[in-house]
Design a protein around this motif. Structure first.
Motif, PDB file in Angstrom:
ATOM      1  N   PHE A  89      13.598  42.812  15.623  1.00 41.86           N
ATOM      2  CA  PHE A  89      13.055  42.097  14.467  1.00 41.86           C
ATOM      3  C   PHE A  89      11.680  42.601  14.077  1.00 41.86           C
ATOM      4  O   PHE A  89      11.298  42.533  12.910  1.00 41.86           O
ATOM      5  N   GLU A  90      10.940  43.122  15.031  1.00 44.10           N
ATOM      6  CA  GLU A  90       9.677  43.768  14.656  1.00 44.10           C
ATOM      7  C   GLU A  90       9.944  44.882  13.644  1.00 44.10           C
ATOM      8  O   GLU A  90       9.221  45.033  12.654  1.00 44.10           O
ATOM      9  N   HIS A  91      10.997  45.654  13.877  1.00 46.84           N
ATOM     10  CA  HIS A  91      11.360  46.729  12.943  1.00 46.84           C
ATOM     11  C   HIS A  91      11.840  46.157  11.612  1.00 46.84           C
ATOM     12  O   HIS A  91      11.458  46.643  10.543  1.00 46.84           O
ATOM     13  N   LEU A  92      12.676  45.129  11.678  1.00 47.68           N
ATOM     14  CA  LEU A  92      13.215  44.555  10.441  1.00 47.68           C
ATOM     15  C   LEU A  92      12.100  43.986   9.563  1.00 47.68           C
ATOM     16  O   LEU A  92      12.185  44.028   8.330  1.00 47.68           O
ATOM     17  N   MET A  93      11.062  43.468  10.182  1.00 50.54           N
ATOM     18  CA  MET A  93       9.990  42.857   9.400  1.00 50.54           C
ATOM     19  C   MET A  93       9.073  43.884   8.744  1.00 50.54           C
ATOM     20  O   MET A  93       8.131  43.522   8.041  1.00 50.54           O
ATOM     21  N   PHE A  94       9.326  45.158   8.967  1.00 45.22           N
ATOM     22  CA  PHE A  94       8.626  46.215   8.242  1.00 45.22           C
ATOM     23  C   PHE A  94       9.467  46.771   7.096  1.00 45.22           C
ATOM     24  O   PHE A  94       9.046  47.706   6.422  1.00 45.22           O
ATOM     25  N   ASN A  95      10.645  46.224   6.894  1.00 42.49           N
ATOM     26  CA  ASN A  95      11.562  46.817   5.920  1.00 42.49           C
ATOM     27  C   ASN A  95      11.700  46.006   4.642  1.00 42.49           C
ATOM     28  O   ASN A  95      12.761  46.002   4.027  1.00 42.49           O
ATOM     29  N   GLY A  96      10.647  45.348   4.254  1.00 40.66           N
ATOM     30  CA  GLY A  96      10.625  44.707   2.957  1.00 40.66           C
ATOM     31  C   GLY A  96      10.975  43.236   3.004  1.00 40.66           C
ATOM     32  O   GLY A  96      11.635  42.738   3.915  1.00 40.66           O
ATOM     33  N   THR A  97      10.508  42.522   1.971  1.00 39.52           N
ATOM     34  CA  THR A  97      10.745  41.089   1.839  1.00 39.52           C
ATOM     35  C   THR A  97      11.329  40.815   0.459  1.00 39.52           C
ATOM     36  O   THR A  97      11.542  41.729  -0.338  1.00 39.52           O
ATOM     37  N   GLU A  98      11.558  39.564   0.196  1.00 40.10           N
ATOM     38  CA  GLU A  98      12.159  39.202  -1.090  1.00 40.10           C
ATOM     39  C   GLU A  98      11.259  39.556  -2.272  1.00 40.10           C
ATOM     40  O   GLU A  98      11.739  39.875  -3.362  1.00 40.10           O
TER      41      GLU A  98
END
Length: 933
Positions: A89-98
């Protein structure tokens, strides 16, 4: 050692003309309580209605602000079957938001962020960035969007891609020599079901099994504002920060409270010993004990106990096993602090040719004696000084991996107390030998886990390390419509590089001086125009060996006594080498500057080059070279100089030196190098201090202002022309059987003056290979998932420039990856050059990040030396914004296309030839099998 911020390693006379110093008295430091009083981080703490705790600290020395967001969730909180989720999730949270689709690194670079990253540990996940003050509001919007508006942007495609990246990160770590030891250590020290039984990276099987709904639910359960701490530190006031935090975070709803997994400190029923084989150069013996966690009052005593045993340069194990008995080439004793439990380690790397059983026996004997008698008062005080000095140095930064924001966030996250650092320091200051002895006897007399790592073929790789990367999914949910407006940037301050004062000592040694008043620390470098380029062709490694022995004993102090003196003063005297220069450096607490300079001067003027020390350092250097031969990327970099420059060129020696030459060096060789190169007429001082020049210069003058050059002729370097750049590509294949990853390195010399204007070339390469958002990295890491990270860029030496691409990739994609690298380079240098959007991003990042680049004394002194090496004026960095603004896509393309030839690369591939060669043969390039030098 640091606890809360680490989880984050001759009897003959002097040969110079001046007489040796008299026997040095024991160095005296200012009292530790005096230093401890200087460690304070004033701050204000607030809590929003939704439970978010946020802290504000003011530091107005530079127009930058650190933002650090800590989530109270780590790998210890993962249930069985979901290992690796926190790190994923650390990686996922660097891949953009809404509201900010795409890669977060792009948005961070646009605003000139520095020191930005995210990390996951067993106990927490954090995200941090240091930004220009005018970008604070935008940054808080970004972090709040990551907290409250993320899940709409997490698609199946994003999950599959980042899962592949994480798995390549795991392969890269596992493939390192000794990379599998961590699994045995955690798995055996902590029983099944214990929160620390599995590692943070997780298992391939659990990562493969993670569904989109699994990971989304993981986020909903653990990443709410009431499970987070936000720290804002820097050029900001609480009155400025509080309304912005309320504006952007206040509307985010509360989530479940993550109650960190509780755990006992296990004790093994009896000693356990296992032997593992791996591609290592020497046998390593490691002992492990589970000990109390980082909130336990006994942890500080165990930390100091480990420092005395094997953490200090003067430690018991160093003194006995390395310096005196010479049966080990390296030893450590260390503490890994985790929230619920810690791990105490003791390690010895056996000197080749020595029986490991003897080293193991001596480890036990030294430990038994230490547990029986405990440390001395002097040993304890030296260890405490190291802790206090390290914290003072760390407080120079507002953010990054270990600055003031980290210190406050750690205390609040782990102890619900942002002032916990004060309690920690008080605990250290109150430690006595008796307290250390009691803690060590209580915990380190218990049965240990011993892992012996011996050279050989791995008995069997973990099955999960061989798992193929998950196939990249093309499915993706439609992007959510933005629900919040991104705030504009405020006014960003221009760089104001500190004023450089120029002077010289009475004997003509030039001095460049900068005063920085942030912390009471002085750093200085005595630079010599020597370096690896001064090595004779038949003596590659001579400069490095000479510098390596400068601080290993003088005519009045042994290496042990030097180490002890440094520790008493909170100082570090070190010597090092680069391609063009050799250095003796000092980093010390300014209240102890005079005494530290006495020690520094003794090291510079009176190195003993004691034969016994020469043989010890030789053994360490040769073992080090043998070990780096086991690492594919380091092997490639060792081959590289000879490929680029040829064996007879001053820059053509293998990285680290020639083992045959090193083995043959005599004391006369080292003394001769010193006389020819390490002398006042070949030297220059660089100094950064909180003290003014008027105080520092007299100290230098007294000690080194009358240093006279020896009668020997000063050394000179002759730079002949290197081989011409190839007109066609070829592959040099270095075989490393069984390697799960390959290392690809491509390089060529550039027909440019390294002292000229390289900004257009550097800026163009920002798009091709210069950072996370470069085309090479986005292609092989983010798009294809074949690598954990790829980069390329110019390397500037005083008399040469080269372009180097580095790409560690999974073994079964070696040929495909090299083809993709070639395609990207060919396209970029022909029809697909820098776009206007890419140039705009590069220019904005390059200008906006400048104020944050020189926050620390270390950064400033490095800049001074770099400007000196390449002949830059004092105002060089302040001229850069104008150079960046003048760039066009045409000028950037022209610069890189004139410099880099798409057909001029020699590719070095280090990997399992049986698997890799058939892939490479499909590329149609000549392949030559070579051995690493």
């Amino acid at each position: 050692m640091r606890v809360l911020s680490r989880l984050a390693l001759l009897t003959a006379a002097a040969v110079l003309t001046c007489p040796p110093l008299a026997a040095a008295p024991i160095a005296k430091s200012v009292p530790i309580p005096t230093l401890v009083k200087q460690i304070t981080i004033p701050h204000s703490t607030f809590r929003l209605a939704n439970g978010l705790t946020f802290i504000v600290h003011e530091d107005h020395k530079t127009p930058i602000v650190a933002v650090s967001t800590w989530y109270n969730v780590g790998s210890k909180d993962e249930p069985k079957g979901k290992t690796g989720f926190a790190h994923l999730f650390e990686h996922l949270m660097f891949n953009g938001t809404e509201n900010l689709p795409g890669d977060y690194f792009e948005y961070l670079q646009q605003i000139g962020a520095t020191d930005y990253n995210g990390t996951t540990s067993y106990d927490r996940t954090n995200y941090f960035e240091t930004v220009p003050k005018g970008a604070l509001e935008r940054t808080l919007f970004m972090e709040s969007d990551r907290m409250g508006y993320l899940l709409g942007a997490v698609t199946q495609g994003v999950l599959d891609n980042q899962r592949s990246v994480v798995q390549n990160e795991k392969r890269q770590g596992d493939s390192q020599p000794g990379g599998l030891v961590q699994y045995e250590m955690f798995g055996r020290l902590f029983p099944d079901g214990h929160p620390y039984h599995h590692t943070t990276i997780g298992s391939m099987a659990d990562l493969d099994a993670a569904s989109l709904e699994d990971v989304k639910q993981w986020f909903r359960d653990r990443y709410g504002p009431n499970n987070a701490v936000l720290v804002i530190a820097g050029d900001v006031t609480a009155a400025e920060a509080k309304p912005l935090v309320e504006k952007y975070f206040g509307s985010i709803g509360r989530g479940p409270v993550n109650r960190p997994a509780m755990a006992t400190v296990p004790t093994l029923a009896k000693p356990q010993s296992i032997e593992m084989k791996d591609n290592v150069a020497a046998t390593t013996i490691q002992r492990f004990w589970a000990v109390p966690g980082l909130l336990d009052k006994r942890l500080a005593a165990l930390d100091i106990g480990g420092s005395v045993l094997g953490g200090l340069a003067s430690s018991r194990l160093d003194k006995l096993l390395v310096r005196e008995e010479k049966i080990a080439v390296g030893v450590t004793a260390d503490l890994i602090p985790l929230q619920r439990a810690g791990i105490f380690t003791m390690t010895a790397t056996v000197k080749p040719g020595v029986d490991p059983a003897l080293v193991s026996k001596r480890l036990d004997e030294v430990l038994a004696d230490y547990l029986a008698k405990g440390p001395t008062e002097d040993e304890v005080q030296r260890a405490i000084m190291g802790e206090v000095g390290g914290r003072i140095r760390g407080l120079e930064q507002v953010g990054g991996f270990g600055g003031k924001a980290v210190t406050l966030a750690e205390g609040q996250t782990y102890a619900n107390d942002s002032d916990y650092y004060k309690k920690t320091l008080a605990a250290y200051a109150g430690i006595t030998p008796a307290i250390v002895r009691a803690a060590m006897r209580q915990w380190i007399s218990r049965p240990p886990l011993t892992i012996t790592l011996v050279p050989g073929e791995r008995d069997a790789d973990y099955a999960e390390t061989k798992a193929a990367a998950a196939a990249k999914s093309e499915s993706a949910a439609p992007a959510a419509k933005p629900t919040r407006q991104v705030p504009p940037l405020g006014q960003l301050s221009a760089l104001d590089f500190p004023a450089i004062e120029h002077t010289q000592l009475a004997n003509g040694i030039p001095v460049e001086f900068v005063q920085r008043t942030g912390v009471p620390v002085t750093q200085l470098a005595l630079q010599f125009d020597a370096g690896d380029a001064a090595d004779p062709v038949s003596a590659r490694g001579l400069a490095g060996m000479t510098m390596g022995l400068m601080d290993e004993g003088t005519t009045s102090l042994s290496s042990q006594e030097i180490a002890e003196a440094e520790e008493r003063l909170g100082a570090n005297v070190s010597s090092s080498n680069s391609a063009d220069r050799s250095y003796v450096m000092l980093n010390t607490l300014s209240p102890n500057l005079a005494a530290s300079l006495d020690l520094f001067t003794d090291v510079v003027l009176n190195p003993a080059f004691e034969p016994a020390e020469i043989e010890r350092v030789k053994a360490q250097a040769l073992t080090g070279i043998a070990q780096l031969q086991k690492d594919p990327t380091r092997v490639a970099n060792r081959v590289l100089p000879g490929v680029l420059f040829g064996a007879s060129h001053p820059y053509g020696g293998p990285s680290g030196g020639d083992p045959k030459a090193i083995a043959a060096f005599t004391r006369a060789d080292l003394a001769n190098f010193q006389q020819r190169w390490l002398r006042p007429d070949n030297a220059k001082f660089f100094v950064v201090s909180n003290l003014p020049l008027s105080e520092v210069k007299p100290m230098l003058e007294t000690r080194l202002g009358h240093w006279a050059a020896p009668a020997a002729a000063k050394g000179t370097k002759t730079f002949t022309a290197p081989p011409p750049r190839p007109t066609a590509q070829k592959i040099l294949l270095v075989n490393r059987p069984g390697a799960p990853q390959s290392s690809i390195v491509g390089a060529q010399l550039l027909p440019i003056d390294p002292k000229g204007d390289i900004i257009p070339l550097h800026s163009a390469n920002d798009t091709l290979g210069g950072g996370f958002l470069s085309r090479l990295n986005l292609d092989l890491r983010e798009d294809k998932g074949w690598s954990y990270g790829v980069g390329g860029g110019e390397r500037l030496l005083e008399n040469s420039a080269s372009y180097v691409i580095s790409a560690p990739v999974q073994a079964d994609r070696t040929g495909d990856a090299l083809a993709e690298l070639n395609k990207q380079v060919q396209d970029f240098l022909s029809t697909k050059g820098v776009t206007q959007d890419e140039l705009t991003r590069t220019v904005a990042r390059s200008i906006n990040e400048l104020p944050g680049e020189f926050e620390t004394a270390g950064a400033v002194i490095s800049a001074l030396m770099r400007m000196d090496l390449l002949g830059r004026p004092d105002n060089y960095y302040e001229t850069l914004p104008g150079k960046y603004r003048a760039l066009t896509t045409a000028s950037a393309d022209q610069a890189i296309r004139r410099a880099v030839d798409p057909n001029g690369f020699t590719w070095i591939v280090v990997g399992d030839a049986a698997k890799v060669r058939p892939q490479l043969e499909k590329l149609g390039m000549p392949i030559e099998t070579v051995e690493a030098p």
